[in-house]
Design an enzyme around this catalytic site. Sequence first.
Site, PDB file in Angstrom:
ATOM      1  CB  THR A  29       9.686 -25.889  14.240  1.00 38.39           C
ATOM      2  OG1 THR A  29      11.012 -26.416  14.191  1.00 38.39           O
ATOM      3  CG2 THR A  29       9.384 -25.425  15.660  1.00 38.39           C
ATOM      4  CB  VAL A  30       5.350 -24.049  11.792  1.00 39.33           C
ATOM      5  CG1 VAL A  30       3.906 -23.584  11.674  1.00 39.33           C
ATOM      6  CG2 VAL A  30       6.263 -22.859  12.039  1.00 39.33           C
ATOM      7  CB  THR A  31       4.397 -29.254  10.632  1.00 39.30           C
ATOM      8  OG1 THR A  31       4.585 -28.541   9.410  1.00 39.30           O
ATOM      9  CG2 THR A  31       3.450 -30.414  10.383  1.00 39.30           C
ATOM     10  CG  ASP A  65      -2.602 -27.837   8.563  1.00 40.61           C
ATOM     11  OD1 ASP A  65      -1.645 -28.456   9.062  1.00 40.61           O
ATOM     12  OD2 ASP A  65      -3.206 -28.221   7.553  1.00 40.61           O
ATOM     13  CG  ASP A  68       2.831 -26.495   7.724  1.00 35.35           C
ATOM     14  OD1 ASP A  68       1.929 -25.956   7.048  1.00 35.35           O
ATOM     15  OD2 ASP A  68       2.767 -27.673   8.124  1.00 35.35           O
ATOM     16  N   GLY A  69       3.173 -24.589   5.172  1.00 37.84           N
ATOM     17  CA  GLY A  69       3.280 -24.690   3.723  1.00 37.84           C
ATOM     18  C   GLY A  69       3.766 -23.396   3.102  1.00 37.84           C
ATOM     19  NE  ARG A  73       2.973 -22.142  -1.050  1.00 36.95           N
ATOM     20  CZ  ARG A  73       2.084 -22.708  -0.239  1.00 36.95           C
ATOM     21  NH1 ARG A  73       2.003 -24.023  -0.158  1.00 36.95           N
ATOM     22  NH2 ARG A  73       1.272 -21.953   0.491  1.00 36.95           N
ATOM     23  CG  ASP A  90      -2.961 -32.808   8.324  1.00 31.25           C
ATOM     24  OD1 ASP A  90      -2.594 -31.935   9.145  1.00 31.25           O
ATOM     25  OD2 ASP A  90      -2.984 -32.609   7.093  1.00 31.25           O
TER      26      ASP A  90
END
Length: 202
Positions: A29-31, A65, A68-69, A73, A90
């Site tokens: 969702t964030v991506t 950006d 989300d990563g 994690r 991207d």
Amino acid sequence: MLNRLRSFMTTLWTPLADLLIRRGVSPDTVTITGTAGVVVMALWLLPTGHLLVGALTIAVFTLTDSLDGVMARRAGRSGPWGAFLDSTLDRFADAAIFSGLVLWSIGRGDDRPTAVFALACLVLGSIVPYARARAEGLGMTAAIGIAERADRLVLVLVGTFLVGLGLPVAVLTVVLALLAVASAVTVGQRVATVRRQSRAAQ
């Protein structure tokens, strides 16, 4: 410098990432939200000449950006799907930024050289990641080059910001020209690297 920035952003986003995870928000969702923000701002603000606000707004969405990563994690959900989605979106974000500059250059900016270089960056910016992805799909590597995505984004946003502050359009023209050349060199580096690996495997 970029590695230090990534480390800083990871530290900065960790509390927010934990909060969003507790609220049930997924990394995907964030991506998607971040990419949508970049695309809308780039295609709305840049073509209409709002370069200063556009650069700042896009920079904010671009900095998220990495959120989300961090979420993936922290939630133990890192995997191929997230990497695929992030890389694919991207391309939309990058294309929107350079398309916005092309539209501004041929419209309100009325500067053909800037439009040409922005278009070159748009095209070459899609070939750079494709060359790496294709190489990896063939079992080889091409993770080299002088124009990685983060480098390109920082330079184009800084150039756009400076022109938005009132500096001559030539500043952005030079930045885009350098980015186009650097992207072309990166494509050449990756092609040469894959060629060497291909010959070695024969």
